[in-house]
Design an enzyme around this catalytic site. Structure first.
Site, PDB file in Angstrom:
ATOM      1  N   GLU A 197       0.709  -1.458   0.013  1.00  0.00           N
ATOM      2  CA  GLU A 197       0.017  -0.085   0.024  1.00  0.00           C
ATOM      3  C   GLU A 197       0.880   1.409  -0.057  1.00  0.00           C
ATOM      4  O   GLU A 197       1.629   1.435   0.883  1.00  0.00           O
ATOM      5  CB  GLU A 197      -0.882  -0.095   1.224  1.00  0.00           C
ATOM      6  CG  GLU A 197      -1.912  -1.176   1.191  1.00  0.00           C
ATOM      7  CD  GLU A 197      -2.558  -1.556   2.558  1.00  0.00           C
ATOM      8  OE1 GLU A 197      -2.355  -0.875   3.389  1.00  0.00           O
ATOM      9  OE2 GLU A 197      -2.920  -2.602   2.779  1.00  0.00           O
ATOM     10  N   SER A 236      -5.474  -4.431   0.930  1.00  0.00           N
ATOM     11  CA  SER A 236      -6.094  -5.873   1.285  1.00  0.00           C
ATOM     12  C   SER A 236      -4.819  -6.533   1.567  1.00  0.00           C
ATOM     13  O   SER A 236      -4.000  -7.219   0.805  1.00  0.00           O
ATOM     14  CB  SER A 236      -6.646  -6.536   0.122  1.00  0.00           C
ATOM     15  OG  SER A 236      -6.869  -7.812   0.292  1.00  0.00           O
ATOM     16  N   GLU A 237      -4.528  -6.710   2.812  1.00  0.00           N
ATOM     17  CA  GLU A 237      -3.162  -7.350   3.299  1.00  0.00           C
ATOM     18  C   GLU A 237      -3.300  -8.855   3.128  1.00  0.00           C
ATOM     19  O   GLU A 237      -2.271  -9.387   2.743  1.00  0.00           O
ATOM     20  CB  GLU A 237      -3.050  -7.141   4.756  1.00  0.00           C
ATOM     21  CG  GLU A 237      -2.785  -5.636   5.378  1.00  0.00           C
ATOM     22  CD  GLU A 237      -4.038  -4.771   5.147  1.00  0.00           C
ATOM     23  OE1 GLU A 237      -5.130  -5.362   5.031  1.00  0.00           O
ATOM     24  OE2 GLU A 237      -3.716  -3.492   5.158  1.00  0.00           O
ATOM     25  N   GLN A 284       1.770  -1.690   5.642  1.00  0.00           N
ATOM     26  CA  GLN A 284       1.963  -0.351   5.988  1.00  0.00           C
ATOM     27  C   GLN A 284       2.105  -0.327   7.718  1.00  0.00           C
ATOM     28  O   GLN A 284       3.362   0.486   8.108  1.00  0.00           O
ATOM     29  CB  GLN A 284       0.960   0.496   5.660  1.00  0.00           C
ATOM     30  CG  GLN A 284       1.161   1.752   5.577  1.00  0.00           C
ATOM     31  CD  GLN A 284       0.005   2.558   4.756  1.00  0.00           C
ATOM     32  OE1 GLN A 284      -1.185   2.844   5.433  1.00  0.00           O
ATOM     33  NE2 GLN A 284       0.118   2.826   3.431  1.00  0.00           N
ATOM     34  N   PHE A 285       1.683  -1.039   8.300  1.00  0.00           N
ATOM     35  CA  PHE A 285       1.998  -1.222   9.969  1.00  0.00           C
ATOM     36  C   PHE A 285       1.757  -2.685  10.231  1.00  0.00           C
ATOM     37  O   PHE A 285       0.916  -3.278   9.833  1.00  0.00           O
ATOM     38  CB  PHE A 285       0.801  -0.307  10.670  1.00  0.00           C
ATOM     39  CG  PHE A 285       1.003   1.283  10.355  1.00  0.00           C
ATOM     40  CD1 PHE A 285       2.053   2.042  11.565  1.00  0.00           C
ATOM     41  CD2 PHE A 285       0.487   2.050   9.804  1.00  0.00           C
ATOM     42  CE1 PHE A 285       2.084   3.203  11.192  1.00  0.00           C
ATOM     43  CE2 PHE A 285       1.029   3.285   9.502  1.00  0.00           C
ATOM     44  CZ  PHE A 285       1.533   3.974  10.281  1.00  0.00           C
ATOM     45  N   ALA A 286       2.659  -2.849  11.347  1.00  0.00           N
ATOM     46  CA  ALA A 286       2.489  -4.398  11.522  1.00  0.00           C
ATOM     47  C   ALA A 286       0.926  -4.798  12.279  1.00  0.00           C
ATOM     48  O   ALA A 286       0.758  -5.782  12.214  1.00  0.00           O
ATOM     49  CB  ALA A 286       3.805  -4.616  12.606  1.00  0.00           C
ATOM     50  N   ASP A 287       0.481  -3.820  12.933  1.00  0.00           N
ATOM     51  CA  ASP A 287      -0.755  -3.976  13.338  1.00  0.00           C
ATOM     52  C   ASP A 287      -1.702  -4.360  12.357  1.00  0.00           C
ATOM     53  O   ASP A 287      -2.771  -4.876  12.537  1.00  0.00           O
ATOM     54  CB  ASP A 287      -1.502  -2.277  13.886  1.00  0.00           C
ATOM     55  CG  ASP A 287      -0.529  -1.851  14.760  1.00  0.00           C
ATOM     56  OD1 ASP A 287      -0.485  -1.896  16.063  1.00  0.00           O
ATOM     57  OD2 ASP A 287       0.688  -1.180  14.105  1.00  0.00           O
ATOM     58  N   ILE A 316      -1.183  -6.306   9.787  1.00  0.00           N
ATOM     59  CA  ILE A 316      -0.745  -7.624   9.098  1.00  0.00           C
ATOM     60  C   ILE A 316      -1.933  -8.696   9.369  1.00  0.00           C
ATOM     61  O   ILE A 316      -1.859  -9.712   8.814  1.00  0.00           O
ATOM     62  CB  ILE A 316       0.665  -7.947   9.594  1.00  0.00           C
ATOM     63  CG1 ILE A 316       1.397  -8.753   8.498  1.00  0.00           C
ATOM     64  CG2 ILE A 316       0.652  -8.878  10.971  1.00  0.00           C
ATOM     65  CD1 ILE A 316       3.058  -8.774   9.109  1.00  0.00           C
ATOM     66  N   PRO A 361      -5.286  -9.085   9.100  1.00  0.00           N
ATOM     67  CA  PRO A 361      -5.900  -9.711   7.887  1.00  0.00           C
ATOM     68  C   PRO A 361      -5.401 -10.722   6.956  1.00  0.00           C
ATOM     69  O   PRO A 361      -6.002 -11.294   6.316  1.00  0.00           O
ATOM     70  CB  PRO A 361      -6.346  -8.422   7.107  1.00  0.00           C
ATOM     71  CG  PRO A 361      -6.220  -7.137   7.911  1.00  0.00           C
ATOM     72  CD  PRO A 361      -5.087  -7.835   8.871  1.00  0.00           C
ATOM     73  N   HIS A 410      -1.426   1.222  16.118  1.00  0.00           N
ATOM     74  CA  HIS A 410      -0.011   1.706  15.107  1.00  0.00           C
ATOM     75  C   HIS A 410       0.919   1.608  15.937  1.00  0.00           C
ATOM     76  O   HIS A 410       2.308   2.389  16.018  1.00  0.00           O
ATOM     77  CB  HIS A 410      -0.170   3.412  14.611  1.00  0.00           C
ATOM     78  CG  HIS A 410      -1.229   3.666  13.641  1.00  0.00           C
ATOM     79  ND1 HIS A 410      -2.451   4.264  14.302  1.00  0.00           N
ATOM     80  CD2 HIS A 410      -1.477   3.540  12.502  1.00  0.00           C
ATOM     81  CE1 HIS A 410      -3.435   4.313  13.403  1.00  0.00           C
ATOM     82  NE2 HIS A 410      -2.701   4.081  12.165  1.00  0.00           N
TER      83      HIS A 410
HETATM   84  C1  TPP Z   1      -6.306  -2.815   7.689  1.00  0.00           C
HETATM   85  C2  TPP Z   1      -5.499  -1.652   7.413  1.00  0.00           C
HETATM   86  N1  TPP Z   1      -4.545  -1.511   6.259  1.00  0.00           N
HETATM   87  C3  TPP Z   1      -4.040  -0.401   6.154  1.00  0.00           C
HETATM   88  C4  TPP Z   1      -4.270   0.875   7.015  1.00  0.00           C
HETATM   89  C5  TPP Z   1      -3.614   1.977   6.770  1.00  0.00           C
HETATM   90  N2  TPP Z   1      -4.420   3.031   6.126  1.00  0.00           N
HETATM   91  C6  TPP Z   1      -4.927   3.882   6.810  1.00  0.00           C
HETATM   92  S1  TPP Z   1      -5.987   4.903   5.987  1.00  0.00           S
HETATM   93  C7  TPP Z   1      -5.557   3.936   4.630  1.00  0.00           C
HETATM   94  C8  TPP Z   1      -6.285   4.464   3.348  1.00  0.00           C
HETATM   95  C9  TPP Z   1      -7.762   4.094   3.331  1.00  0.00           C
HETATM   96  O1  TPP Z   1      -8.411   5.028   2.034  1.00  0.00           O
HETATM   97  P1  TPP Z   1      -9.939   4.790   1.965  1.00  0.00           P
HETATM   98  O2  TPP Z   1     -10.535   3.409   2.315  1.00  0.00           O
HETATM   99  O3  TPP Z   1     -10.311   5.225   0.488  1.00  0.00           O
HETATM  100  O4  TPP Z   1     -10.436   5.921   2.882  1.00  0.00           O
HETATM  101  P2  TPP Z   1     -10.183   7.426   2.869  1.00  0.00           P
HETATM  102  O5  TPP Z   1      -8.925   7.676   3.878  1.00  0.00           O
HETATM  103  O6  TPP Z   1     -10.029   7.967   1.618  1.00  0.00           O
HETATM  104  O7  TPP Z   1     -11.367   8.115   3.711  1.00  0.00           O
HETATM  105  C10 TPP Z   1      -4.803   2.910   4.768  1.00  0.00           C
HETATM  106  C11 TPP Z   1      -4.104   2.335   3.942  1.00  0.00           C
HETATM  107  C12 TPP Z   1      -5.447   0.670   8.054  1.00  0.00           C
HETATM  108  N3  TPP Z   1      -5.697   1.536   8.768  1.00  0.00           N
HETATM  109  N4  TPP Z   1      -5.993  -0.710   8.365  1.00  0.00           N
END
Ligand code: TPP
Ligand code: MG
Lengths: 409, 340
Positions: B29, B59-60, B82-85, B87, B89, B129
């Site tokens: 991501e 999608s982890e 992106q964060f180990a938290d 992982i 899924p 996080h």
């Molecule tokens: C399971 C998971 N994976 C990755 C992240 C890191 N992360 C936080 S927000 C984000 C983007 C989300 O995008 P979107 O679903 O389009 O929502 P928006 O921020 O645009 O409102 C990511 C990758 C997370 N919080 N949770």
């Protein structure tokens, strides 16, 4: 031979920093163009809807077409106020972060119509399973600003006892389910909550949200399957703001189909709606809520909008998208569009608008002052014993021993 | 040689590998054009093209599943979570698939994938996080779990992980990305470049640090301290605070574990304190403690101690109450000395 060689495809957005913003071939339906089927219509007869875009407000601010809802003027006024309040709160807290008063903040600029319209449209007993960009829901339900400030500052009076990252809020009495950092993980909870309401023969429904990016998570697809199989009385929303941090929506599959169209495969009625059009959001939600309350199951709603600001306080969008992309978004700003509508109705004017913005700014400032008086991050926090509460209903020996150790230093 | 922070060292490892091996590719991501939220993959898409370093859907499970498939085909995917938290899924893909593909196919198919992920707290990241999930992976045989504590090791261990034929979980202590944080949040953090730490000197080309080889960071005779990741620097500070002659061992990988170095040290010191940021119960400290007890029982002069995060979720406002800082380590070290 060479012509048959495979090659790996990776999608790219139309513009990057320095480029002229372009949204490509958007296929925006005209206001009023999309038909409104009866709420008892079968899903199989509505498969055109996910490819259109339900719009009510035209360029002059008039409500047109079959989706134009009947909303009392005082509710429209309330909606405008809540949207402006949400924006004012975002501005002030974002600044508070810059001043080191909190660790983190996220704005929902440009997406306020969604939370406000749906919060006002749905009932007190209904439950919203929000994303972190749903402050507007709380503002529409008059969540006390000072308490929210205490949460953002993680101070002694934080309603979440300092345990949660700012923004990842919870407010059961306001129909606002507990947020988590994990994207999409509560989408299925909404389905379960809705199934529970049906099981108990209640009349409550659930509404849930994911972002465009989050539709890639398994949780999204699992929830859709369960909602479809059990006719769960819920509204499943995708807030398509076209960005997921630095990833454009093509990385979530938007180049191939619409997010609303994902519902077709699950046999769920699916609507695609202009998320910056307060009236369209209201009308689509009302339609879906009627179906849900009539025991006809779930609806998927894509709310098409644009993420005007950076992802969060940790983000700088000028690093990955054209700087002026937000102003090029053809569906405008939800606040401006509702304001224009009210003016067109003869129920609002520029003077009142400016005065309202000023008074809301004062209101927010006062609330933040109250929060600051208790303390900002690190200056005040709940008693350290709170760290050990609510791990279990009753603490076991580990928690008891560890709590004692911390209290004794 | 160049002075690098941990982010630059990791970036350099990926750069070297992409350059040398056309079968290595990177995805995750926000890792492509943007270069990752912690900037570890910055510039790599530009240098090597879209196909070698690209963004993925959020999608982890999908990321790991895709990596396993590519690995089975013969590629060497290096993916970022992106964060180990986040992982979790992908847990089923890691535990039921990546970890066992070799075993269940009798070696026909393998998953030579590397899963990089920033982990750990100390950044006011709240519950999701900040976590340290290493014990969850260590419990599953077939997965290797590597945790560097400085720029030199980060690069060498990452190259060794990518070249390893087994799946590797590569956890990056995000609190150490920019400098050797020693657990004193109120003191100004020195950057790696200013720290004077020799481990900030990183060769520009290819080298590896072998997996499963711990490092004695500080020799000593009174007590052995076992740590890894952020806790290596916390341990240094705690040892200084306690004023004991401790031998500090940076494990560098949890699986494989360098049992020989641990045994030799405890045989010499007769005491052992284990430090990790993850919560206590069923953490790595429990396994290490059992191993030391089994193998060094007759050398022990005092009970083995564990200094860890508490058995609560990682709490935002109480970050520094939760974090096992130098003071708590120093207390444990003193107890260990007094108890014997
Ligand atoms: C399971 C998971 N994976 C990755 C992240 C890191 N992360 C936080 S927000 C984000 C983007 C989300 O995008 P979107 O679903 O389009 O929502 P928006 O921020 O645009 O409102 C990511 C990758 C997370 N919080 N949770
Ligand atoms: Mg988005």
């Amino acid at each position: 031979m060479a012509a048959n060689r495979l090659d790996l495809y990776v999608p790219e957005p139309l513009g990057r920093p320095g480029d002229t913003p372009s949204f490509g071939d958007l296929h925006l339906s005209a206001p009023g163009e999309i038909r409104r089927p009866d709420t008892r219509e079968k899903e199989a007869n509505m498969r055109d809807l996910p490819y259109g875009l339900i719009r009510v407000l035209d360029d002059e601010g008039h409500a047109v077409g079959p989706w134009a809802p009947h909303i009392p003027i005082e509710v429209l006024h309330k909606g405008l106020r809540a949207m402006l309040l949400s924006r004012a709160v975002d501005e002030r807290f974002f600044r508070a972060h810059r001043q080191g008063k909190t660790s983190f903040y996220m704005k929902s600029t440009g997406e306020e119509a969604i939370g406000v319209a749906q919060s006002l449209m749905l009932g007190k007993g209904d439950m919203c399973f929000p994303t972190y960009r749903m402050l507007a829901w709380l503002m529409a339900r008059d969540y006390p600003l000072a308490a929210y400030a205490n949460h953002i500052f993680s101070n002694e009076k934080d309603p979440l006892q300092g345990r949660q990252l700012p923004i990842l809020f919870s407010a059961k009495d306001y129909g606002f389910y507990s947020l988590s950092g994990n994207l999409g993980s509560r989408y299925g909870h909404a389905v379960g909550w809705a199934m529970a309401s049906a099981y108990k023969n209640d009349d409550k429904i659930a509404i849930a949200y994911v972002g465009d990016g989050t539709t890639a998570e398994g949780n999204f697809h699992e929830a859709l399957t369960f909602a479809s199989v059990y006719h769960a009385p819920c509204i499943l929303c995708v807030t398509n703001n076209q960005w997921a941090i630095s990833s454009f929506s093509g990385i979530a599959g938007a180049n191939e189909t619409t997010f609303a169209a994902k519902g077709i495969a699950y046999g769920l009625p699916s609507l695609r709606v202009d998320g910056n059009d307060f009236l369209a959001v209201w009308a689509a939600t009302e339609w879906a809520a009627q179906r849900a309350r009539a025991n006809m199951g779930a609806t998927l709603i894509e709310l098409f909008t644009y993420r005007v600001e950076g992802h969060s306080t940790s983000d700088d969008p000028t690093k990955y998208r054209p700087a002026d992309e937000a102003s090029a978004w053809p569906l405008g700003d939800p606040v401006e569009r509702l304001k224009q509508h009210l003016i067109a109705l003869g129920e609002w004017d520029e003077g009142r608008h400016t005065a309202l913005i000023e008074s809301l700014a004062e209101e927010v400032k006062a609330a933040i002052k109250q929060g600051e008086a208790i303390g900002t991050l690190g200056k005040s926090k709940p008693p350290v014993s709170e760290m050990f509460e609510d791990v279990f209903a009753e603490p076991d020996w580990r928690i008891i021993e560890q709590r004692k150790q911390v209290m004794e230093g | 040689m160049a002075l690098m922070n941990m982010i630059q060292a990791l970036n350099s490892a990926l750069d070297v590998k992409l350059d040398q091996d056309p079968d290595t590719l990177i995805f995750g991501e926000d890792v492509g054009y943007f270069g990752g939220v912690f900037r570890v993959t910055e510039g790599l898409q530009k240098k090597y093209g879209l196909k070698r370093c690209f963004d993925t859907p959020i999608s982890e499970g999908g990321i790991i599943a895709t990596a396993v498939g590519m690995g089975a085909y013969g590629l060497r995917p290096v993916v970022e979570i992106q964060f180990a938290d986040y992982i979790l899924p992908a847990f089923d893909q890691l535990i039921s698939e990546a970890a066992r593909l070799r075993y269940r196919s009798g070696g026909e198919f393998t998953a030579p994938i590397t899963v990089r992920s920033p982990y750990g707290g100390g950044i006011f990241g709240g519950q999701t996080h900040s976590q340290s999930p290493e014990a969850l992976f260590a419990h599953v045989t077939g997965l290797k779990t590597v945790i560097p504590s400085n720029p030199y090791d980060a690069k060498g261990l990452l190259l060794a992980s990518i070249e390893c034929d087994d799946p590797v979980i590569f956890l990056e202590p995000k609190r150490l990305y920019n400098g050797p944080f020693d657990g004193h949040p109120d003191q100004k953090l020195s950057t790696w470049a200013n720290s004077g730490d020799p481990k900030a000197e990183v060769p520009e080309g290819h080298y590896t640090v072998p997996l499963g080889k711990a490092e004695v960071v500080r020799p000593g005779s009174d007590v052995t301290v076992l740590a890894y990741g952020t806790m290596v620097y916390v341990a240094k500070a705690g040892i200084e605070e306690a004023g004991v002659d401790a031998e500090l061992i940076d494990l560098r990988s949890i699986v494989p574990l360098d049992i020989d170095t641990i045994e030799q040290s405890v045989a010499k010191t007769g005491r052992c304190v284990i430090l990790h940021e993850a919560s206590r119960y069923a953490g790595i400290g429990g396994e290490l403690s059992a191993l030391v007890q089994e193998r060094c029982f007759w050398a022990l002069k005092s009970p083995i101690e564990r200094v860890t995060g508490w058995d609560t979720p990682y709490p935002h406002a109480f970050e520094w109450d939760y974090f096992p800082g130098p003071k708590r380590l120093a207390q444990a070290l003193k107890r260990t000395m007094e108890n014997s």
